[in-house]
Design an enzyme around this catalytic site. Structure first.
Site, PDB file in Angstrom:
ATOM      1  N   CYS A 200     -16.392 -58.295   3.739  1.00  0.00           N
ATOM      2  CA  CYS A 200     -16.773 -57.299   4.759  1.00  0.00           C
ATOM      3  C   CYS A 200     -18.008 -57.740   5.542  1.00  0.00           C
ATOM      4  O   CYS A 200     -18.315 -57.155   6.578  1.00  0.00           O
ATOM      5  CB  CYS A 200     -17.028 -55.936   4.106  1.00  0.00           C
ATOM      6  SG  CYS A 200     -18.446 -55.921   3.005  1.00  0.00           S
TER       7      CYS A 200
ATOM      8  N   CYS B 183     -22.096 -50.832   5.226  1.00  0.00           N
ATOM      9  CA  CYS B 183     -21.391 -49.568   5.405  1.00  0.00           C
ATOM     10  C   CYS B 183     -22.181 -48.414   4.769  1.00  0.00           C
ATOM     11  O   CYS B 183     -23.166 -48.621   4.066  1.00  0.00           O
ATOM     12  CB  CYS B 183     -20.014 -49.665   4.774  1.00  0.00           C
ATOM     13  SG  CYS B 183     -20.067 -49.726   2.979  1.00  0.00           S
TER      14      CYS B 183
ATOM     15  N   CYS C 250     -18.454 -51.650  -2.908  1.00  0.00           N
ATOM     16  CA  CYS C 250     -19.786 -51.480  -2.316  1.00  0.00           C
ATOM     17  C   CYS C 250     -20.837 -51.242  -3.404  1.00  0.00           C
ATOM     18  O   CYS C 250     -21.982 -51.662  -3.257  1.00  0.00           O
ATOM     19  CB  CYS C 250     -19.788 -50.321  -1.340  1.00  0.00           C
ATOM     20  SG  CYS C 250     -18.459 -50.408  -0.130  1.00  0.00           S
TER      21      CYS C 250
HETATM   22 FE1  FES Z   1     -18.923 -53.906   2.594  1.00  0.00          FE
HETATM   23 FE2  FES Z   1     -19.081 -51.441   1.793  1.00  0.00          FE
HETATM   24  S1  FES Z   1     -17.669 -52.265   3.207  1.00  0.00           S
HETATM   25  S2  FES Z   1     -20.230 -53.124   1.083  1.00  0.00           S
END
Ligand code: FES
Length: 137
Positions: free
Chosen positions: A35, A61, A105
């Site tokens: 991400c 996020c 996360c």
């Molecule tokens: Fe990357 Fe939450 S989407 S840490």
């Protein structure tokens, strides 16, 4: 309606211990290549190996911000050994749970804390001091 519970949203809106620390005892930085989120955590450790202050910076996020925030609350006052034993699962549970797609996360937050503690321990070793003087590992 948010996919996050109220506690997650509260930590996201009002994250605790955000910022940079001058002269930290340890710094940990981790990232998630899927991400692209990045988290940096700073810890201050006293002579009894207790975390007395902690700060974080998160480029990520909402769940990453909320988990960073709760990790700082969970870690402050703990020994470095206790901080190392904190798990991703405990982080998610402390927030009352995360959506399954966001569980990774919470890994980032715990990993950043662990990285900061490991940096502290490496600095102690480089100084020639005994980080586990208490005998607890
Ligand atoms: Fe990357 Fe939450 S989407 S840490």
């Amino acid at each position: 309606m948010s996919v996050y519970n109220e506690k997650v949203m509260e930590h996201f809106r009002h994250p605790r211990n955000v910022g940079v620390m001058d002269d930290p005892s340890g710094v940990g930085e981790v990232g998630n290549i899927s991400c692209g989120d990045i988290m940096r955590m700073y810890i201050k450790v006293d002579a009894s190996e207790r975390i007395t202050d902690i700060k974080f910076q998160t480029f990520g996020c909402g769940a990453a911000v909320a988990t960073s925030s709760i990790v700082t609350e969970m870690a402050i006052g703990k020994t470095v050994h206790e901080a190392l034993a904190m798990t991703n699962k405990q982080v998610a549970e402390s927030l009352g749970g995360l959506p399954p797609l966001k569980l990774h996360c919470s890994n980032l937050a715990a990993d950043a804390l662990h990285a900061a503690v490991k940096d502290y321990l490496a600095r102690q070793e480089a100084l020639g001091t005994e980080p586990f003087a208490s005998g607890a590992v």
